[in-house]
Design a protein around this motif. Structure first.
Motif, short mmCIF file in Angstrom:
data_model
loop_
_atom_site.label_atom_id
_atom_site.label_comp_id
_atom_site.label_asym_id
_atom_site.label_seq_id
_atom_site.Cartn_x
_atom_site.Cartn_y
_atom_site.Cartn_z
N ALA A 1 0.82 -1.21 0.00
CA ALA A 1 0.00 0.00 0.00
C ALA A 1 0.86 1.26 0.00
O ALA A 1 0.47 2.28 -0.57
CB ALA A 1 -0.92 0.00 1.21
N MET A 2 2.01 1.21 0.66
CA MET A 2 2.90 2.37 0.67
C MET A 2 3.34 2.71 -0.75
O MET A 2 3.47 3.87 -1.12
CB MET A 2 4.13 2.08 1.54
CG MET A 2 3.82 1.86 3.01
SD MET A 2 3.61 3.41 3.89
CE MET A 2 3.63 2.82 5.58
N THR A 3 3.59 1.67 -1.55
CA THR A 3 3.99 1.88 -2.94
C THR A 3 2.85 2.49 -3.74
O THR A 3 3.07 3.39 -4.56
CB THR A 3 4.41 0.54 -3.58
OG1 THR A 3 5.36 -0.11 -2.74
CG2 THR A 3 5.03 0.77 -4.95
N PHE A 4 1.61 2.02 -3.52
CA PHE A 4 0.46 2.61 -4.18
C PHE A 4 0.42 4.12 -3.93
O PHE A 4 0.22 4.93 -4.83
CB PHE A 4 -0.85 2.01 -3.65
CG PHE A 4 -1.12 0.62 -4.10
CD1 PHE A 4 -0.91 0.24 -5.41
CD2 PHE A 4 -1.60 -0.33 -3.21
CE1 PHE A 4 -1.17 -1.04 -5.83
CE2 PHE A 4 -1.86 -1.63 -3.62
CZ PHE A 4 -1.65 -1.99 -4.94
N SER A 5 0.58 4.49 -2.66
CA SER A 5 0.49 5.90 -2.26
C SER A 5 1.53 6.74 -2.99
O SER A 5 1.23 7.81 -3.51
CB SER A 5 0.68 6.02 -0.75
OG SER A 5 0.63 7.36 -0.34
N SER B 1 -11.96 -4.30 -10.69
CA SER B 1 -11.23 -5.29 -9.90
C SER B 1 -9.91 -4.72 -9.40
O SER B 1 -9.48 -5.01 -8.27
CB SER B 1 -10.97 -6.55 -10.74
OG SER B 1 -10.15 -6.27 -11.85
N TRP B 2 -9.25 -3.90 -10.23
CA TRP B 2 -7.99 -3.28 -9.81
C TRP B 2 -8.25 -2.26 -8.70
O TRP B 2 -7.51 -2.21 -7.72
CB TRP B 2 -7.31 -2.61 -10.99
CG TRP B 2 -6.02 -1.92 -10.63
CD1 TRP B 2 -5.83 -0.60 -10.40
CD2 TRP B 2 -4.75 -2.55 -10.42
NE1 TRP B 2 -4.52 -0.35 -10.07
CE2 TRP B 2 -3.85 -1.52 -10.08
CE3 TRP B 2 -4.30 -3.87 -10.49
CZ2 TRP B 2 -2.49 -1.78 -9.81
CZ3 TRP B 2 -2.95 -4.12 -10.23
CH2 TRP B 2 -2.07 -3.09 -9.89
N ARG B 3 -9.29 -1.46 -8.86
CA ARG B 3 -9.64 -0.47 -7.84
C ARG B 3 -9.96 -1.15 -6.51
O ARG B 3 -9.50 -0.71 -5.45
CB ARG B 3 -10.83 0.37 -8.32
CG ARG B 3 -11.22 1.51 -7.38
CD ARG B 3 -12.14 2.50 -8.06
NE ARG B 3 -13.37 1.89 -8.52
CZ ARG B 3 -13.67 1.67 -9.81
NH1 ARG B 3 -12.83 1.99 -10.76
NH2 ARG B 3 -14.82 1.11 -10.15
N LEU C 1 -7.85 -0.82 -2.93
CA LEU C 1 -8.51 -0.42 -1.68
C LEU C 1 -8.41 -1.51 -0.61
O LEU C 1 -8.18 -1.21 0.57
CB LEU C 1 -9.98 -0.08 -1.96
CG LEU C 1 -10.22 1.16 -2.83
CD1 LEU C 1 -11.70 1.34 -3.14
CD2 LEU C 1 -9.66 2.41 -2.17
N ASP C 2 -8.57 -2.77 -1.02
CA ASP C 2 -8.43 -3.87 -0.06
C ASP C 2 -7.00 -3.94 0.48
O ASP C 2 -6.79 -4.25 1.66
CB ASP C 2 -8.80 -5.20 -0.72
CG ASP C 2 -10.29 -5.35 -0.94
OD1 ASP C 2 -11.06 -4.55 -0.37
OD2 ASP C 2 -10.69 -6.26 -1.70
N SER C 3 -6.03 -3.67 -0.39
CA SER C 3 -4.63 -3.68 0.04
C SER C 3 -4.36 -2.57 1.04
O SER C 3 -3.68 -2.78 2.06
CB SER C 3 -3.70 -3.54 -1.17
OG SER C 3 -3.81 -4.65 -2.03
#
Length: 210
Positions: free
Chosen positions: A78-82, A119-121, A125-127
């Motif tokens: 999740a840190m990478t997503f951010s 599905s990606w979204r 969000l789940d991650s």
């Protein structure tokens, strides 16, 4: 790569997204201890794990590290997503806990897929939710657990993500992850061994109580 994607992410993503990941992703194999993402590094790729485990670390101003959480196969960070979505640099260090296989996705596709694929979204969000829960657990551990309890939980968490009840690590490496001293870790490991919860081996710790 196609077989790995279908095995680990086929139940999450639709076929069209799996095809896009296969087309733009870069398959990587990293060895235990390799740094995948370092502090202040520009984020150009986002990882999806096929095999292995990665530990996510935070570093303070004195250069001391603290383990935040682990990610394993079927996960991402999740840190990478951010950082990807904000076009920023990394605020964490990601280190391979064991030999790891993964696919690296260029960040240019992150926002595009958020709009294009439900599905990606949902996966993103789940991650976020999963990693936030683990971060809160880390805070609770720091605030409310005694050091011997923190140490045993740390060993159990490592055993869970590596699927191995033998932790291959020196006392110093454990101390760095827990942001404490080697002397404290050595003393507490001896106590846990006397209590029958672990067995000490050369450069390794065997968990007897999972």
């Amino acid at each position: 790569m196609k077989a790995d994607l279908e095995k680990h992410y086929g139940y999450v993503f639709e076929d069209s997204l799996l095809s896009e990941i296969e087309k733009v992703g870069r398959l990587m194999e990293v060895k235990q201890g390799d740094i995948l993402i370092d502090l202040n590094q520009e984020i150009r790729f986002m990882p999806l794990l096929f095999e292995g485990a990665i530990k996510i670390l935070r570093e303070d101003k004195d250069g001391d590290e603290l383990l935040l959480y682990f990610i394993e196969k079927g996960d991402s960070c999740a840190m990478t997503f951010s950082c990807c979505m904000g076009s920023g640099t990394s605020e964490i260090r990601a280190v391979a806990e064991v030999d790891t296989r993964l696919v690296m996705i260029p960040v240019a596709y992150m926002e595009l897929w958020m709009e294009k694929y439900q599905s990606w979204r949902r996966f993103v969000l789940d991650s976020y939710h999963g990693r936030m829960t683990e971060l809160l657990e880390t805070v609770d551990t720091l605030a409310f657990m005694k050091m011997d309890e923190r140490l045993l939980k740390y060993l159990q968490d490592r055993a869970m993500v590596t699927h191995d009840d033998v932790i291959h690590a020196t006392h110093q490496e454990v101390a760095l992850d827990l942001h404490t001293s080697r002397v404290v870790v050595s003393r507490l490991l001896k106590r846990l061994e006397r209590e029958g919860k672990i067995a000490m081996e050369r450069h390794a710790i065997k968990l007897l109580q999972l």
